[in-house]
Design a protein around this motif. Structure first.
Motif, PDB file in Angstrom:
ATOM      1  N   SER A 347       0.855  -1.189   0.000  1.00 27.96           N
ATOM      2  CA  SER A 347       0.000   0.000   0.000  1.00 27.96           C
ATOM      3  C   SER A 347       0.885   1.231   0.000  1.00 27.96           C
ATOM      4  N   GLU A 348       0.412   2.294  -0.592  1.00 23.36           N
ATOM      5  CA  GLU A 348       1.144   3.562  -0.503  1.00 23.36           C
ATOM      6  C   GLU A 348       0.252   4.711  -0.079  1.00 23.36           C
ATOM      7  N   CYS A 349      -0.748   5.027  -0.913  1.00 20.76           N
ATOM      8  CA  CYS A 349      -1.521   6.240  -0.635  1.00 20.76           C
ATOM      9  C   CYS A 349      -2.604   6.025   0.419  1.00 20.76           C
ATOM     10  N   ARG A 350      -3.077   4.825   0.543  1.00 20.21           N
ATOM     11  CA  ARG A 350      -4.202   4.472   1.430  1.00 20.21           C
ATOM     12  C   ARG A 350      -5.407   5.379   1.192  1.00 20.21           C
ATOM     13  N   GLY A 352      -7.037   5.140  -2.178  1.00 18.15           N
ATOM     14  CA  GLY A 352      -7.687   4.683  -3.401  1.00 18.15           C
ATOM     15  C   GLY A 352      -7.028   5.135  -4.683  1.00 18.15           C
ATOM     16  N   GLU A 353      -5.930   5.877  -4.564  1.00 17.76           N
ATOM     17  CA  GLU A 353      -5.395   6.550  -5.745  1.00 17.76           C
ATOM     18  C   GLU A 353      -4.274   5.800  -6.470  1.00 17.76           C
ATOM     19  N   CYS A 354      -3.368   5.172  -5.713  1.00 17.98           N
ATOM     20  CA  CYS A 354      -2.125   4.703  -6.337  1.00 17.98           C
ATOM     21  C   CYS A 354      -2.237   3.310  -6.954  1.00 17.98           C
ATOM     22  N   GLY A 355      -3.195   2.512  -6.526  1.00 17.88           N
ATOM     23  CA  GLY A 355      -3.353   1.178  -7.105  1.00 17.88           C
ATOM     24  C   GLY A 355      -2.420   0.124  -6.529  1.00 17.88           C
ATOM     25  N   PHE A 356      -1.574   0.488  -5.585  1.00 15.62           N
ATOM     26  CA  PHE A 356      -0.628  -0.487  -5.039  1.00 15.62           C
ATOM     27  C   PHE A 356      -1.330  -1.668  -4.382  1.00 15.62           C
ATOM     28  N   CYS A 357      -2.455  -1.412  -3.738  1.00 17.46           N
ATOM     29  CA  CYS A 357      -3.119  -2.477  -2.982  1.00 17.46           C
ATOM     30  C   CYS A 357      -4.109  -3.275  -3.846  1.00 17.46           C
ATOM     31  N   HIS A 386      -9.723  -1.644  -4.625  1.00 16.52           N
ATOM     32  CA  HIS A 386      -8.608  -1.152  -3.824  1.00 16.52           C
ATOM     33  C   HIS A 386      -9.002  -1.265  -2.347  1.00 16.52           C
ATOM     34  N   CYS A 388      -7.821  -0.357   0.353  1.00 14.26           N
ATOM     35  CA  CYS A 388      -7.641   0.790   1.246  1.00 14.26           C
ATOM     36  C   CYS A 388      -8.841   1.720   1.231  1.00 14.26           C
TER      37      CYS A 388
HETATM   38  S1  FES Z   1      -2.835   2.001  -1.217  1.00  8.62           S
HETATM   39 FE1  FES Z   1      -3.066   3.333  -2.894  1.00  8.62          FE
HETATM   40  S2  FES Z   1      -4.864   2.552  -3.814  1.00  8.62           S
HETATM   41 FE2  FES Z   1      -4.738   1.429  -2.008  1.00  8.62          FE
END
Ligand code: FES
Ligand SMILES: Cc1cc2nc3c(=O)[nH]c(=O)nc-3n(C[C@H](O)[C@H](O)[C@H](O)COP(=O)(O)OP(=O)(O)OC[C@H]3O[C@@H](n4cnc5c(N)ncnc54)[C@H](O)[C@@H]3O)c2cc1C
Lengths: 405, 536
Positions: A347-350, A352-357, A386, A388
């Protein structure tokens, strides 16, 4: 047809064959050294390292309930430099808190120049009552504490090809942190932009970076101006008071036309300002806001399904070749449920934006806050969500990505 | 409940596919529909490689795709569409591109809009350059013959040899019923095909008596292969030209990400597995045979078959382990070949409609000249390149962005190495300077003012492609298609140039060359070859 089409079997066959000897010859003459270098992969890694190993060298109180942590490369683990960043970006800090692996984003409050040549990043954390990471940081973090962070991330940055030459920053609470970086950067680099900061706080003692911000403005008075606006002023306060409203913004920052507004602060402030700024009738591109992390009270969202509120669900989790069943509360994001169970998808942005999760919803339903739904169209079509920014409203079954480490 | 933490990939499997790009996904699909259970390992968090999209504000940008060839309409499907839909059972909402392209040559002031379909295409050129019709008609007939023959060879069974090719070609002429290529058959193509095989595009085209200005209008698709016409092999060019002009060009409605998610979902449905965030660091080889892979987190997966959706340079230079198992011949092969261009793209979300902006076409080739050597030369400097290939997505999919907005993306190429000296500190300013110049290049060519309407902007450089798709040196164009390294010599050398048992390459660096369609096709054939190796 043309002379190209006359048949001559021998010659034609030869034409085909001559390419093969040439190919063989070229390969024979080439070097047998492996190509191990890849300058673009190296540049990409320098700009976006998977992980940065850092160590705290300094902790200072900035204002009531806020601390600045100075982070430098952890030489002991071989790190010698910091990834460059654009003012306004954040780091995702990764840590184990009593066996639970969590991540939280924090804007970098120092300037890009501060990070040069093995310099430092500063992050500024406001203590949150019951906050998982912030309380831990308060208790445990001191000089010498090692911290793992992502590379710099996020899009809350001034972009000359897009934004107006005059930026108005609207900050609330700890939302000042990216603006400190931007303003310091403008003061240091002489960038050709004007910046007017309006910083709203509840009480005077909550103002972070007061003297810093005043010093940057003094350094470049023609480009930077800073105003503090206080809701509950004390007797000594002589600046503007109240909330940041359309009126006060117009008074302090002048005619809104032709300016870009950057907003960073708590969710409530953003919702309030959104309504206020409507009066300015600005095009969308003139209003930019930072994401604000996980939603505190999802059930109060008008579109939230009322009968799910307060419930507890079960979540069947496929991760790699393993399957686990874990509890998931309606009012906590699916990501927090996963982390509580010791499954730590990236996770990065937590927000909903970055797509990492990004994960796959195989069964059941989640509530995705429409305002934070930044999924791709195809992702929605194929059941990607996502965690997060998604909240279970039934029992669910999901497939989550493995943690890189 | 700490067990979740130790989640593993499961130790062993039949086939591991490294990378879920076009090549890797196509290979997985070809395998999965035939009952194999591939394990696809992807370092990024979504499938697709270049076949992806990303969201900024209220816009979703296509990352890479301009247009796909070999799709064709429902009633005349091209090879790629047949593979995905009929063979693979993958459902994608295909949208046709309205016209072939608009070409604007800024030095000469030439500006033409060319439609799909041979007759309208030639008509449009004739209108701009009288006297083109007759030589162009002959030229198209020639290209059609070559393309037909190549289409046949691409399907030639394993073990191709010059003799075999000759035999196949003769058979191709003799028999007429060929379900795969019925649109492309023509009787005299054996000779034409062989004659033009060692030739460059210039070698053939400039001898046909086509007026030079008409050649300028004919050449813009060179950008998709990225090697000057004085070196580009004629065979591949002819096939590409005919494919686009006959079948038209298509894109998935929800960006190319729709295609990659659709294939991924189908692979999972068929029992394959796709794992993200999982980088393969080593391909274990013992005495010339694949034994397994090791992931970045240190897990070993035993397997006897690996399909690498990577460049051979990465494969033999750093993945194959131990290094002594990378044969000298493989390394020489890699070093003899010339890396194609690296990508640079400016993505713009604009808050005005295409009509308001005056941007009314889908695909633009804006170039200083059609002297492809000169334009290629400009790709060797870290500066504005003399050419941009630009698309306005709304002119194929009007509702791809909110009403009153427009998505434009501008692509150009750099030669490998040009970006090598860039320091992280100067990176952001540099990419903005080039993006700025490309916006001016576009506005000057069209007489528009898109600059004033930028609501979102993102810029991808070779480092961006290296980051998200691990593409070697940020390359997006595989190996250059000189005659000696074009499709036929590659097909003929495939067996000899297969160095490690159980290891196949899929994607833009494989036999069929780069581009979405070619990568999908090469992925399919890597899947089939692997299956044959498994005894399936
Ligand atoms: S942590 Fe960035 S979209 Fe979920
Ligand atoms: C882009 C961005 C930039 C930001 N920048 C800053 C900044 O500069 N300064 C700043 O102060 N903040 C910043 N934030 C907010 C910051 O990321 C944190 O949200 C904030 O510090 C609160 O985190 P916390 O862990 O203290 O509290 P929370 O995450 O809100 O924790 C609250 C509750 O959840 C429970 N909980 C959560 N996870 C677990 C778990 N895994 N296991 C058990 N219990 C759990 C805790 O027990 C607690 O009850 C930023 C946010 C974003 C999105």
């Amino acid at each position: 047809m043309s002379e190209l089409i006359k048949f001559d079997g021998f010659k034609d066959m030869a034409a085909l064959l001559e390419l093969l000897p040439e190919r063989k010859k070229r390969m024979k003459e080439a070097s047998a050294e492996p190509q191990t270098g890849d300058a673009m992969a190296a540049l990409a890694r320098a700009l976006h390292p998977d992980i940065q190993r850092l160590v705290i060298t300094d902790v200072r109180e900035e204002a009531a309930g806020a601390r600045v942590f100075r982070l430098v490369p952890d030489k002991e683990s071989g790190a010698s430099s910091l990834a460059v960043f654009r003012a306004g970006q954040y780091l995702s800090l990764k840590l184990d808190i009593s066996g639970v692996r969590v991540a939280r984003p924090y804007s970098i409050s120092s300037s890009p120049a501060d990070a040069d040549d093995g310099g430092f990043y500063e992050i500024t954390i406001r203590k949150k009552d019951g906050g998982f990471l912030s309380e831990h940081a308060w208790k445990e973090w001191r000089e010498g504490t090692k911290i793992e962070a992502s590379g710099p991330a996020g899009f809350f940055c001034v972009e000359p090809l897009r934004d107006a030459r005059h930026i108005v920053g609207l900050a609330g609470g700890s939302g000042i942190t990216p603006f400190r970086s931007m303003i310091k950067d403008i003061a240091e680099t002489g960038a050709d932009v004007k910046f007017t900061l309006l910083y709203g706080v509840n009480r005077p003692e909550e103002i972070m970076f007061k003297s810093d911000l005043e010093a940057f403005a003094a350094q470049a008075p023609d480009r930077i101006s800073v105003h503090f606006v206080c809701c509950e002023p004390d007797a000594a306060w002589c600046g503007p008071t109240g909330f940041l409203t359309a009126d006060s913004i117009r008074k302090l920052a002048g005619d809104p036309a032709g300016k870009s507004f950057f907003i960073c602060g708590p969710q409530a402030m953003y919702s309030f300002l959104e309504t206020e700024l409507k009066q300015f009738d600005l095009p969308k591109k003139r209003m930019r806001r930072e994401v604000f992390g996980e939603t505190a009270d999802v059930a109060s969202h008008p579109e939230y399904p009322p009968d799910a509120a307060g419930k507890a669900f079960s979540m069947t989790v496929h991760c790699g070749s393993e399957t686990t069943v874990i509890p998931a509360k309606a009012n906590e994001s699916a990501l927090v449920a996963l982390e509580r169970a010791g499954i730590a998808p990236p996770s990065e942005c937590r927000s909903g934006e970055c797509g990492f999760c990004a994960s796959i919803l195989l069964k059941g339903k989640v509530f995705v806050i429409p305002e934070t739904d930044r999924r791709r169209l195809a992702a929605k079509k194929f059941g990607v969500f996502h965690p997060c920014s998604s909240y279970p409203v039934t029992d669910i079954e999901v497939k989550v990505p493995l943690d890189k480490s | 409940m700490a067990e979740g933490k130790k989640a593993k990939l499961g130790g062993a499997c039949d086939v591991v596919i490294i990378g879920a790009g076009n090549g890797g996904l196509a290979a997985a699909l070809a395998l999965a529909v035939r009952g194999a259970k591939p394990l696809v390992l992807e370092q990024h968090n979504a499938p697709g490689g270049f076949a992806t999209s990303f969201v900024r504000g209220r816009f979703e940008f296509e990352a890479a795709l301009h247009e796909l060839s070999s799709i064709g309409p429902e009633n005349n499907k091209g090879g790629v569409r047949r593979f995905l839909e009929d063979e693979g059972g993958v459902d994608i909402d295909w949208v046709p591109i309205p016209e072939a392209y608009r070409v604007i040559l800024t030095d000469s002031g030439m500006d033409a809009r060319l439609p799909f379909g041979e007759a309208p295409f030639i008509d449009a050129i004739e209108e701009k350059v009288p006297g083109s019709r007759e030589p162009l008609t002959r030229y198209f007939a020639l290209c059609r013959e070559v393309s037909g023959a190549l289409g046949l060879l691409a399907k030639t069974a394993a073990n191709p040899s010059p003799k075999r090719i000759m035999k196949d070609l003769k058979k191709f002429v003799a028999e007429s019923a060929d379900p795969f290529d019925d649109a492309r058959r023509n009787a005299s193509n054996v000779v034409t095909f062989l004659r033009t095989l060692p030739k460059t595009v210039d070698d053939v085209t400039l001898k046909m008596g086509i007026p030079p200005k008409a050649v300028d209008l004919l050449y813009p698709y060179w950008c998709y292969l990225g090697i000057p016409m004085s070196r580009m092999n004629f065979t591949i060019w002819a096939a590409m030209l005919i494919d686009y002009i006959d079948y038209g060009a298509w894109i998935p409605r929800l960006r190319s990400q729709e295609m990659s998610y659709a294939i991924e979902a189908r692979v999972r449905e068929l029992g394959g597995r796709v794992e993200y965030n999982t980088r393969v660091e080593r391909v274990l080889v013992e005495r010339g045979r694949v034994k397994g892979v090791v992931t970045a987190s240190g897990e070993t997966i035993k397997t006897s078959a690996v399909i690498a959706n990577t460049s051979p340079a990465q494969l033999y230079g750093s993945l194959v382990n131990p290094a002594s198992e990378a044969p000298a011949a493989a390394l020489r092969n890699v070093n003899s070949r010339k890396l194609g261009g690296a990508g640079f793209v400016v993505y713009l979300g604009l808050d005005a409609s295409p009509v308001e902006l005056g941007v009314n076409d889908y695909g633009y080739f804006i170039s200083k000249t059609m002297d492809t050597d000169a334009v290629y030369g400009s790709m060797e400097k870290l500066d504005l390149v003399d050419m941009q290939a630009t698309i306005c997505l709304n002119n194929a999919i009007p509702d791809c962005s909110p009403p009153g907005t427009t998505i434009i993306s501008m692509t150009t190429l750099y030669k490998p190495g040009v970006w090598d000296s860039v320091k992280p500190k100067e990176y952001a300013a540099l990419k903005n300077r080039i993006a700025d110049a490309m916006i001016t290049q576009f506005d000057d060519a069209l007489g528009t003012d898109i600059r004033s309407w930028v609501e979102e902007i993102e810029v991808a450089t070779p480092a961006t492609f290296a980051r998200y798709a691990r593409s070697f040196n940020g390359g997006i164009y595989g190996y250059e298609l000189d005659p000696w390294d074009s499709i036929i010599p590659r097909i003929l050398s495939e067996k000899e140039e297969s160095y490690i048992k159980g290891l196949e390459v899929a994607g833009g660096f494989a036999t069929m060359g780069h581009g979405f369609s070619s990568s999908l096709i090469s992925g399919r054939s890597a899947g089939l070859k692997t299956l044959a190796g498994l005894g399936g």
